[in-house]
Design an enzyme around this catalytic site. Structure first.
Site, PDB file in Angstrom:
ATOM      1  N   ASP A  15     -10.797  -7.930   2.221  1.00 45.62           N
ATOM      2  CA  ASP A  15     -10.786  -7.725   3.680  1.00 45.62           C
ATOM      3  C   ASP A  15     -11.534  -8.816   4.438  1.00 45.62           C
ATOM      4  OD1 ASP A  15      -9.461  -5.327   3.090  1.00 45.62           O
ATOM      5  OD2 ASP A  15     -11.357  -4.260   2.898  1.00 45.62           O
ATOM      6  N   LYS A  18      -7.799 -12.604   4.941  1.00 47.73           N
ATOM      7  CA  LYS A  18      -6.815 -13.453   4.239  1.00 47.73           C
ATOM      8  C   LYS A  18      -5.459 -13.411   4.945  1.00 47.73           C
ATOM      9  CE  LYS A  18      -7.512 -10.951   0.590  1.00 47.73           C
ATOM     10  NZ  LYS A  18      -8.636 -10.109   1.056  1.00 47.73           N
ATOM     11  N   HIS A  43      -3.306  -6.263   4.440  1.00 47.90           N
ATOM     12  CA  HIS A  43      -3.537  -7.515   5.164  1.00 47.90           C
ATOM     13  C   HIS A  43      -3.034  -7.363   6.593  1.00 47.90           C
ATOM     14  CE1 HIS A  43      -3.637  -9.979   1.161  1.00 47.90           C
ATOM     15  NE2 HIS A  43      -4.471  -8.971   1.186  1.00 47.90           N
ATOM     16  N   THR A 128      -8.082   2.745  -4.774  1.00 50.50           N
ATOM     17  CA  THR A 128      -7.211   3.090  -3.645  1.00 50.50           C
ATOM     18  C   THR A 128      -6.201   4.175  -4.049  1.00 50.50           C
ATOM     19  OG1 THR A 128      -5.678   1.340  -4.257  1.00 50.50           O
ATOM     20  CG2 THR A 128      -7.382   0.768  -2.652  1.00 50.50           C
ATOM     21  N   GLN A 223      -7.139  -8.845  -2.506  1.00 49.39           N
ATOM     22  CA  GLN A 223      -8.487  -8.425  -2.901  1.00 49.39           C
ATOM     23  C   GLN A 223      -9.475  -9.593  -2.694  1.00 49.39           C
ATOM     24  OE1 GLN A 223      -5.744  -7.267  -5.299  1.00 49.39           O
ATOM     25  NE2 GLN A 223      -5.783  -5.802  -3.654  1.00 49.39           N
ATOM     26  N   THR A 298      -7.708  -0.913   5.818  1.00 45.52           N
ATOM     27  CA  THR A 298      -6.320  -1.058   6.261  1.00 45.52           C
ATOM     28  C   THR A 298      -5.404  -0.183   5.407  1.00 45.52           C
ATOM     29  OG1 THR A 298      -6.889  -3.364   6.694  1.00 45.52           O
ATOM     30  CG2 THR A 298      -4.563  -2.829   6.763  1.00 45.52           C
ATOM     31  N   THR A 299      -5.761   0.019   4.142  1.00 46.90           N
ATOM     32  CA  THR A 299      -4.908   0.775   3.229  1.00 46.90           C
ATOM     33  C   THR A 299      -5.262   2.254   3.220  1.00 46.90           C
ATOM     34  OG1 THR A 299      -4.597  -1.177   1.870  1.00 46.90           O
ATOM     35  CG2 THR A 299      -4.169   0.931   0.798  1.00 46.90           C
ATOM     36  N   ARG A 304     -15.696   1.075   5.818  1.00 48.49           N
ATOM     37  CA  ARG A 304     -16.176   0.092   4.846  1.00 48.49           C
ATOM     38  C   ARG A 304     -17.697   0.032   4.875  1.00 48.49           C
ATOM     39  NH1 ARG A 304     -11.889  -4.246   7.133  1.00 48.49           N
ATOM     40  NH2 ARG A 304     -10.024  -3.494   6.073  1.00 48.49           N
ATOM     41  N   VAL A 419     -12.880 -16.260  15.401  1.00 50.27           N
ATOM     42  CA  VAL A 419     -13.691 -15.444  16.320  1.00 50.27           C
ATOM     43  C   VAL A 419     -12.883 -14.288  16.921  1.00 50.27           C
ATOM     44  CG1 VAL A 419     -15.368 -17.254  16.872  1.00 50.27           C
ATOM     45  CG2 VAL A 419     -13.259 -17.091  18.212  1.00 50.27           C
TER      46      VAL A 419
HETATM   47  P1  GDP Z   1      -7.494  -9.083   4.420  1.00 48.99           P
HETATM   48  O1  GDP Z   1      -7.319  -7.930   3.492  1.00 48.99           O
HETATM   49  O2  GDP Z   1      -8.393 -10.142   3.846  1.00 48.99           O
HETATM   50  O3  GDP Z   1      -6.199  -9.660   4.914  1.00 48.99           O
HETATM   51  O4  GDP Z   1      -8.273  -8.513   5.685  1.00 48.99           O
HETATM   52  P2  GDP Z   1      -7.948  -7.135   6.487  1.00 48.99           P
HETATM   53  O5  GDP Z   1      -6.732  -7.361   7.308  1.00 48.99           O
HETATM   54  O6  GDP Z   1      -7.953  -5.976   5.563  1.00 48.99           O
HETATM   55  O7  GDP Z   1      -9.254  -6.983   7.347  1.00 48.99           O
HETATM   56  C1  GDP Z   1      -9.662  -7.954   8.265  1.00 48.99           C
HETATM   57  C2  GDP Z   1      -9.662  -7.315   9.658  1.00 48.99           C
HETATM   58  O8  GDP Z   1     -10.335  -8.163  10.558  1.00 48.99           O
HETATM   59  C3  GDP Z   1      -8.269  -7.157  10.244  1.00 48.99           C
HETATM   60  O9  GDP Z   1      -8.263  -6.018  11.074  1.00 48.99           O
HETATM   61  C4  GDP Z   1      -8.070  -8.441  11.049  1.00 48.99           C
HETATM   62  O10 GDP Z   1      -7.147  -8.261  12.124  1.00 48.99           O
HETATM   63  C5  GDP Z   1      -9.451  -8.647  11.573  1.00 48.99           C
HETATM   64  N1  GDP Z   1      -9.875 -10.033  11.766  1.00 48.99           N
HETATM   65  C6  GDP Z   1      -9.563 -11.140  11.052  1.00 48.99           C
HETATM   66  N2  GDP Z   1     -10.271 -12.194  11.496  1.00 48.99           N
HETATM   67  C7  GDP Z   1     -11.054 -11.730  12.508  1.00 48.99           C
HETATM   68  C8  GDP Z   1     -12.050 -12.323  13.338  1.00 48.99           C
HETATM   69  O11 GDP Z   1     -12.377 -13.489  13.236  1.00 48.99           O
HETATM   70  N3  GDP Z   1     -12.639 -11.498  14.257  1.00 48.99           N
HETATM   71  C9  GDP Z   1     -12.316 -10.191  14.401  1.00 48.99           C
HETATM   72  N4  GDP Z   1     -12.943  -9.481  15.327  1.00 48.99           N
HETATM   73  N5  GDP Z   1     -11.410  -9.595  13.628  1.00 48.99           N
HETATM   74  C10 GDP Z   1     -10.791 -10.369  12.680  1.00 48.99           C
HETATM   75  P1  IMO Z   2      -7.331  -6.656   0.358  1.00 53.56           P
HETATM   76  O1  IMO Z   2      -6.245  -7.512  -0.240  1.00 53.56           O
HETATM   77  C1  IMO Z   2     -10.913  -4.227  -0.320  1.00 53.56           C
HETATM   78  C2  IMO Z   2     -11.145  -2.065  -4.148  1.00 53.56           C
HETATM   79  C3  IMO Z   2     -11.096  -0.550  -4.107  1.00 53.56           C
HETATM   80  C4  IMO Z   2     -11.896  -0.209  -5.357  1.00 53.56           C
HETATM   81  C5  IMO Z   2     -11.495  -1.304  -6.327  1.00 53.56           C
HETATM   82  C6  IMO Z   2     -10.394  -0.887  -7.300  1.00 53.56           C
HETATM   83  O2  IMO Z   2      -6.933  -5.906   1.562  1.00 53.56           O
HETATM   84  O3  IMO Z   2      -8.585  -7.460   0.534  1.00 53.56           O
HETATM   85  P2  IMO Z   2      -7.795  -0.477  -7.073  1.00 53.56           P
HETATM   86  O4  IMO Z   2      -7.019   0.476  -6.227  1.00 53.56           O
HETATM   87  O5  IMO Z   2      -7.432  -1.899  -6.876  1.00 53.56           O
HETATM   88  O6  IMO Z   2      -7.793  -0.104  -8.526  1.00 53.56           O
HETATM   89  O7  IMO Z   2      -9.318  -0.282  -6.594  1.00 53.56           O
HETATM   90  O8  IMO Z   2     -11.051  -2.391  -5.534  1.00 53.56           O
HETATM   91  N1  IMO Z   2     -10.011  -2.759  -3.469  1.00 53.56           N
HETATM   92  C7  IMO Z   2     -10.111  -3.394  -2.296  1.00 53.56           C
HETATM   93  N2  IMO Z   2     -11.139  -3.498  -1.428  1.00 53.56           N
HETATM   94  N3  IMO Z   2      -9.754  -4.869  -0.066  1.00 53.56           N
HETATM   95  C8  IMO Z   2      -8.720  -4.804  -0.932  1.00 53.56           C
HETATM   96  O9  IMO Z   2      -7.595  -5.528  -0.778  1.00 53.56           O
HETATM   97  C9  IMO Z   2      -8.853  -4.005  -2.091  1.00 53.56           C
HETATM   98  N4  IMO Z   2      -8.036  -3.700  -3.123  1.00 53.56           N
HETATM   99  C10 IMO Z   2      -8.765  -2.955  -3.962  1.00 53.56           C
HETATM  100  O10 IMO Z   2     -11.682  -0.047  -2.940  1.00 53.56           O
HETATM  101  O11 IMO Z   2     -13.286  -0.348  -5.148  1.00 53.56           O
HETATM  102 MG    MG Z   3      -7.528  -5.845   3.500  1.00 49.41          MG
END
Ligand code: GDP
Ligand code: IMO
Ligand code: MG
Length: 435
Positions: A15, A18, A43, A128, A223, A298-299, A304, A419
Site C-alpha cells: 500500500d 504502487k 491498487h 486477506t 504487496q 483497499t481489499t 491499517r 503529494v
Molecule cells: P498500492 O497497493 O501500493 O497500490 O497502494 P494502495 O492503493 O493500496 O494505497 C495507497 C493509497 O494512497 C490509495 O488510496 C492512493 O490513492 C493513495 N495515494 C497514493 N499516493 C498518494 C499521495 O501521495 N498522497 C495521498 N494523500 N494519497 C496517495
Molecule cells: P498491495 O499490493 C498490504 C498482507 C496481509 C497479511 C499478509 C498475508 O495492495 O500492496 P495474504 O492474503 O497475501 O496471504 O496475506 O500480507 N497483504 C498485504 N498488505 N497490501 C497488500 O497488497 C497486501 N497483500 C497481502 O494483510 O498480513
Molecule cells: Mg494496496
C-alpha cells in the site's frame, strides 16, 4: 535509444502507492505486467477525480495499454471476470493477456485460507482470506490447477479427481464442515475457462518478442518487500516473491532486460495484518496519520496500522531490490504533525543495530531509535496540486529537509515525490525513461 523497462516495487509492507505510480508511468510504455500475488493486492488510482481499485488487472489498463498477467500470479477467475466486466461497463477497453501457466485459486483454497492462518496463533499473518497462501502452496507442491487446465475439461477432471478428496480431509482436520462438490467445481471452472480462453497467451514469448522488437514494459509489483516470502518478516507475510527479482521468474523475461527498479516508499509506515512493526504508533498521532492518509485497506477495508518512517527497513529492502531510484509517496498525509520521527536504528537489549533480522521473535523486542525532524504546516488539496505543478522548490522547506534526509540514509535518489492520489499531484525529479 532503446526504450526502458521499469520494475515498480513496494519497499515496505504494501500500500505504498504502487498503483498510482504505475498509472502515472504507464503512459510511456507498451505493456503493463503483474508478475506475482493475486487479488490480495488492492491498487488504487485516481484519474480526473474518478477512483479505480484494481486487484488483478494491471493498473495500466486505464491508459489503454496491453496489460499482462504473468505466470507468477495466482488468479481467482471469478474476481478477474468481475474486474473485466466492471471496467468494460465503465467504457474502458480491456486489452488483456494471461499466462497459460498462471495458477488458479480454487474454492478449497479460499476455504483453507484463514483457518490455516488462525491455527498458527502468534505466527499468523492475518491474511486477506483470498486463498493466496493455499494456492501458492499447491503450486510448489505441484498439485495446482493452471489456467491452461481450466480450458481442458478432461485434464481438469483428472486433476480434481485426486485433489478434491485430499482437500476435503484437510478441511475436516480444521473443523470446516463445507462439502466440496467435485462436479460443481468442475462445471464452474470449465465455464470460467470458456470465458477467459480468449485472453490466454504464451506471455513469455509475447513479452520477450515485443521487448526485443523495441517495445517496453512496466512491471507492477504487488504487496511490499517486507511481505516477501523469502526476504520479508517470515511468517507474517504473503506467499510470493514481492521483490524485483520476482518480475523475472513471474514473467519469463530475463533480469538483464529490466533497466530500472523504482522503489515506492511511503513517507511513514503502514501495515495491514499481524506481526511486529517496530515504529508502530498506537496513540493520537497514529490516528491522525491514519485519517490524513485514509489508511483503510483497499481489499479488506481493515484499518491499517501506522507508524513513523522506518529507515532501517527501507535501507534493507533497497539493498535486496537494488533500487535505482525511489518515489516518496503520501508526503501530504504527514501535514500538521510536528515533530516527525525517522527510525535510524533499533535497540535490542543493550545492543544497537542498523540491520534487519528476519526473525519475528527477535524483531518484536526491538525498540526504535529516532532522529527528530521538523514537520510542515497543512495545505489545502488545491494548494498541494499547485505545489506539485510548480515543482520541488515550492514544497515546504521542512518537507524538502525530510525528503533529503530519507535519500541520504537510504543512499538512493528520489526520482518522484507524491503529494496526493491524483496524477497531477506528482513531482518528477528525474525522467526515469532517459539515461
Ligand atoms: P498500492 O497497493 O501500493 O497500490 O497502494 P494502495 O492503493 O493500496 O494505497 C495507497 C493509497 O494512497 C490509495 O488510496 C492512493 O490513492 C493513495 N495515494 C497514493 N499516493 C498518494 C499521495 O501521495 N498522497 C495521498 N494523500 N494519497 C496517495
Ligand atoms: P498491495 O499490493 C498490504 C498482507 C496481509 C497479511 C499478509 C498475508 O495492495 O500492496 P495474504 O492474503 O497475501 O496471504 O496475506 O500480507 N497483504 C498485504 N498488505 N497490501 C497488500 O497488497 C497486501 N497483500 C497481502 O494483510 O498480513
Ligand atoms: Mg494496496
Amino acid at each position: 535509444m532503446a526504450k526502458k523497462n521499469i520494475v515498480i516495487i513496494g519497499s515496505q509492507w504494501g500500500d505504498e502507492g504502487k498503483g498510482k505510480l504505475t498509472d502515472y508511468l504507464a503512459d510511456k510504455v507498451d505493456f503493463v505486467v503483474r508478475f506475482q500475488g493475486g487479488n490480495n493486492a488492492g491498487h488504487t488510482i485516481v484519474v480526473n477525480g474518478k477512483r479505480f481499485a484494481f486487484h488483478l488487472i494491471p493498473s495500466g489498463v486505464v491508459r489503454g495499454k496491453t496489460v499482462v498477467i504473468g505466470n507468477g500470479v495466482v488468479i481467482d477467475p471469478r474476481v478477474l471476470l468481475h474486474e473485466i466486466k466492471s471496467l468494460e461497463e465503465a467504457g474502458i477497453k480491456v486489452n488483456l493477456k494471461i499466462s497459460t501457466k498462471a495458477h488458479v485459486i480454487m474454492p478449497y483454497h479460499v476455504l483453507l485460507d484463514g483457518v490455516e492462518d488462525a491455527a498458527k496463533g502468534k505466527y499468523a499473518a492475518g491474511t486477506t482470506k483470498r486463498g493466496i497462501g493455499p494456492a501458492y502452496s499447491d503450486k510448489h507442491m505441484r498439485a495446482g490447477i493452471r489456467m491452461m487446465d481450466i480450458v481442458q475439461p478432461d485434464v481438469l477432471r483428472e486433476k480434481l479427481g485426486y485433489i478434491v478428496p485430499i482437500k476435503q480431509k484437510i478441511l475436516e482436520i480444521y473443523g470446516v464442515t463445507d462439502r466440496l462438490d467435485e462436479n460443481a467445481i468442475h462445471e464452474e471452472y470449465v465455464a470460467f475457462g470458456s470465458q477467459l480462453r480468449q485472453y490466454l497467451a504464451d506471455t513469455e514469448y509475447l513479452l520477450n518478442e515485443a521487448l526485443d522488437s523495441g517495445k517496453n514494459a512496466l512491471f507492477e509489483g504487488a504487496q511490499g518487500s517486507m511481505l516477501c516470502v523469502d526476504h520479508g518478516l517470515y511468517p507474517h507475510g504473503t506467499s510470493s516473491n514481492c521483490v524485483a527479482q520476482g518480475a523475472s521468474t513471474g514473467t519469463g523475461v530475463p533480469m538483464k532486460k529490466m533497466d530500472y527498479v523504482l522503489g515506492i516508499v511511503k513517507a511513514y509506515t503502514s501495515r495491514v495484518g499481524a506481526g511486529p512493526v517496530p515504529t508502530e504508533l498506537l496513540d493520537a498521532t497514529g490516528d491522525q496519520i491514519r485519517e490524513q492518509g485514509h489508511e483503510y485497506g483497499t481489499t479488506t477495508g481493515r484499518p491499517r496500522r501506522v507508524g513513523w518512517f522506518d529507515a532501517v527497513t527501507v535501507k534493507y529492502t533497497s539493498m535486496i531490490n537494488g533500487f535505482d531510484g525511489i518515489c516518496i509517496t503520501l508526503l501530504d498525509a504527514l501535514e500538521g504533525i510536528d515533530p516527525l520521527m525517522i527510525c535510524t536504528a533499533y535497540e535490542h537489549g543493550n545492543e544497537r543495530m542498523t540491520r534487519w533480522i528476519a526473525d519475528t521473535n527477535f524483531m518484536k523486542d526491538c525498540k526504535p531509535v529516532y532522529e527528530q525532524m521538523r514537520g510542515w504546516p497543512k495545505r489545502t488539496r488545491e494548494e498541494w496540486r499547485t505545489t506539485a505543478s510548480k515543482g520541488y522548490g515550492t514544497l515546504p522547506p521542512e518537507m524538502r529537509a525530510y525528503v533529503e534526509r530519507i535519500q541520504s540514509i537510504i543512499g538512493v535518489p528520489a526520482t518522484f515525490l507524491s503529494v496526493g492520489p491524483g496524477r497531477d499531484e506528482t513531482i518528477v525529479l528525474k525522467d526515469v525513461f532517459k539515461d
